[in-house]
Design an enzyme around this catalytic site. Structure first.
Site, PDB file in Angstrom:
ATOM      1  N   LYS A 175      28.610  31.679  43.904  1.00 39.60           N
ATOM      2  CA  LYS A 175      29.643  30.636  43.787  1.00 39.60           C
ATOM      3  C   LYS A 175      30.288  30.359  45.140  1.00 39.60           C
ATOM      4  O   LYS A 175      30.556  29.200  45.484  1.00 39.60           O
ATOM      5  CB  LYS A 175      30.708  31.049  42.781  1.00 39.60           C
ATOM      6  CG  LYS A 175      31.828  30.012  42.609  1.00 39.60           C
ATOM      7  CD  LYS A 175      32.860  30.466  41.615  1.00 39.60           C
ATOM      8  CE  LYS A 175      33.936  29.389  41.418  1.00 39.60           C
ATOM      9  NZ  LYS A 175      34.675  29.080  42.646  1.00 39.60           N
ATOM     10  N   LYS A 197      49.604  50.792  52.806  1.00 45.55           N
ATOM     11  CA  LYS A 197      50.138  51.948  52.075  1.00 45.55           C
ATOM     12  C   LYS A 197      50.488  53.029  53.077  1.00 45.55           C
ATOM     13  O   LYS A 197      49.838  53.167  54.117  1.00 45.55           O
ATOM     14  CB  LYS A 197      49.113  52.506  51.076  1.00 45.55           C
ATOM     15  CG  LYS A 197      49.755  53.196  49.889  1.00 45.55           C
ATOM     16  CD  LYS A 197      50.387  52.197  48.933  1.00 45.55           C
ATOM     17  CE  LYS A 197      50.915  52.855  47.682  1.00 45.55           C
ATOM     18  NZ  LYS A 197      51.395  51.846  46.719  1.00 45.55           N
TER      19      LYS A 197
END
Length: 558
Positions: A84, A183
């Site tokens: 796609k 993080k």
């Protein structure tokens, strides 16, 4: 680029020479795969047979490498969406050039861009010295600032912060929050330190991040995570604003999850748990998904189990209880409790605050065995990663697994749940409530005004004049022979027309975000015939959005 293992399409960082034949082989394999009919009657089984898991995580099925585990989930999504992405490219290139461009950008997205490892000394209250280890990982700068929590735990490692940072990138993309993923972790057990020592550690860690350019309102914005909260975020904000951000009017936007007095936002503490509730709500009210797992829509007759009674577990429990579901068990690191008649979250919270543990709660019995295998409709793992593994997945009795924690399900367990037609609502979507409301707090700090303050009285007066206009119109039409015709709003409508507070706006925006993202995931799952594999659908959505940013921005200076 891609590399195939069995039938699995995987991303690897192999050199160009090794990738030429693999690319040709991949096209042939994809063509053959698409020629095979899908087993529509059992989408979970069809999916499991069509896509296998990465060998990078299969060597330790019960304890896979966390970062490789996340990369494996990324690979599954990338293998589905590649065609796609190639088709949607609007460039004057050949098919092969477009495919090379897509694969190149996917290779850029996958790795963790920066990992900072720190060691610094602190002097403890008893006069001794200790060296503290800490890490900050930035997975992607396709959007800035980077965003991700800071956790205090002895289990913190480079692998963990890299994995959690990458999850943050995809999580932000799933809920359309314009941040890159990051993080941080400090390798300590906070229970072993005094408040004064924790403040020293937090402030020094903040300074180390600042010196290396790993914190700032437009660079990298931390937030609370495991064993951190408003207190630690306040220390971080004060440290940054008092030093490197002294002349920056936006300095307090360097961190979110702060107390209200320090620029925090109403609703942030409960945001992740509330997001978990809304995420479950969107799928449990969808009849097609409930019929696939053999349940009726709605919370009314449902039972649930919570593993982890921290911030996420507590607030998830509160909201599910409020809407009619019954909590039959709660698990913590020191033990679990069980009551088939239900456990009240407020009573349990009060008991835990008083006694320091849920064990001994008078309205429940100790639970012997694994709480993850308790009899219930909905299981909410809200503790740490890799709790649901190949060894215990066959014994899980829940029909819905709602991932309140980050990475609680290993790839092999995920495969088993698909085969058993168990609906897993993935972490990359379900626990995004925290970062969503953090985004609202960040915007509040940049705008320097609280939500609702500029419009609260105007909305209230406008609604009042509207009701008075209706009343006067009725009196002109029907007269006042029997007296005035008062327009009396219901209690709910009265609360609504009084004007939206900051908390009202935050709660409404969070609910809308979770609903919109759920619809996108459902649409993708249907489009690619993924059945109950919501995790892959969520990763496909995230990959498409991140890919679009890289593709349209260009990659010359990336």
């Amino acid at each position: 680029m891609y590399r195939y293992l069995g039938k699995a399409l995987l991303l690897s960082r192999a050199g160009p020479a090794a990738l030429g034949s693999a690319a040709n082989h991949s096209a042939a394999l994809l063509g053959r795969a698409r020629g095979q009919p899908a087993a529509a009657s059992q989408p979970g089984l069809a999916l499991a047979s069509r896509r296998h898991y990465s060998e990078l995580v299969a060597d330790r099925e019960d304890d896979p490498n966390f970062f490789k585990m996340v990369e494996g989930f990324f690979d599954r999504g990338a293998s589905i969406v590649e065609d796609k992405l190639v088709k949607d490219l609007r460039t004057q290139e050949s098919e092969e050039q477009k495919r090379n461009r897509v694969r190149g950008i996917l290779r850029i997205i996958k790795p963790c861009n920066h990992v900072l490892s720190l060691s610094f000394p602190i002097r403890r209250d008893d006069g001794s010295w200790e060296v503290i280890e800490g890490y900050r990982a930035q997975h992607s700068q396709h959007r800035t600032p980077c965003k991700g929590g800071i956790r205090y735990s002895t289990d913190v490692s480079v692998d963990e912060v890299k994995a959690l940072a990458s999850l943050m990138t995809y999580k932000c993309a799933v809920v359309d929050v314009p941040f890159g993923g990051a993080k941080a972790g400090v390798k300590i057990n906070p229970k072993n330190y005094t408040e004064n020592e924790l403040e020293k550690i937090t402030r020094r860690f903040t300074m180390e991040l600042a010196k290396k350019g790993f914190i700032g309102p437009g660079i990298d914005v931390p937030a609370p995570d495991m064993n951190t909260g408003e207190r630690e975020m306040s220390w971080i904000a004060d440290t940054y604003a008092s030093t490197i951000g002294h002349y920056d009017i936006n300095a307090h936007a360097c961190v979110t999850g702060k107390p209200i007095s320090q620029g925090g936002i109403h609703g942030r503490i409960s945001a992740t748990g509330r997001g978990v509730f809304h995420g479950i709500e969107n799928f449990i009210n969808e009849a097609s998904y409930m019929s696939n797992v053999g349940m009726t829509p709605g919370f009314g007759d449902k039972t649930f189990v919570v593993q982890g009674f921290g911030n996420v577990g507590l607030h998830s429990m509160r909201y599910l209880h409020r809407f009619g579901a019954k909590c039959v068990a709660v698990g913590e690191s020191d033990g679990s409790i069980w009551n088939p008649d239900g456990i009240d979250p407020k009573e349990l919270e009060d008991f835990r605050l008083q006694h320091g543990s849920i064990l001994g709660f008078p309205k429940a019995k100790p639970y012997e065995g694994s709480i993850l295998e308790a009899d219930c409709d909905i299981l909410i793992p809200a503790a740490t990663e890799k709790q649901l593994t190949k060894s215990n997945a066959p014994r899980v009795k829940a029909k819905i697994i709602a991932e309140g924690a980050n990475g609680p399900t290993t790839p092999e367990a995920d495969k088993i749940f698909l085969e058993r037609n168990i609906l897993v609502i993935p972490d990359v979507y379900l626990n995004a409530g925290g970062v969503t409301v953090s985004y609202f707090e960040w915007l509040k700090n940049l705008n320097h005004v609280s939500y609702g303050r500029l419009t609260f009285k105007y909305e209230r007066d406008s609604n009042y004049h509207l009701l008075m206009s209706v009343q006067e119109s009725l009196e002109r039409k029907f007269g006042k022979h029997g007296g005035t015709i008062p327009i009396v709003p219901t209690a709910e409508f009265r609360d609504s027309i009084s004007g939206a507070s900051e908390k009202d706006i935050v709660h409404s925006a969070l609910a809308y975000t979770m609903e919109r993202s759920a619809r996108q995931i459902m649409h993708t799952a249907m489009k690619y015939n993924l059945g109950l594999d919501l995790r892959t659908a969520a990763y496909v959505n995230a990959i498409e959005k991140v890919f679009k940013v890289y593709s349209e921005a260009g990659v010359t200076f990336t």
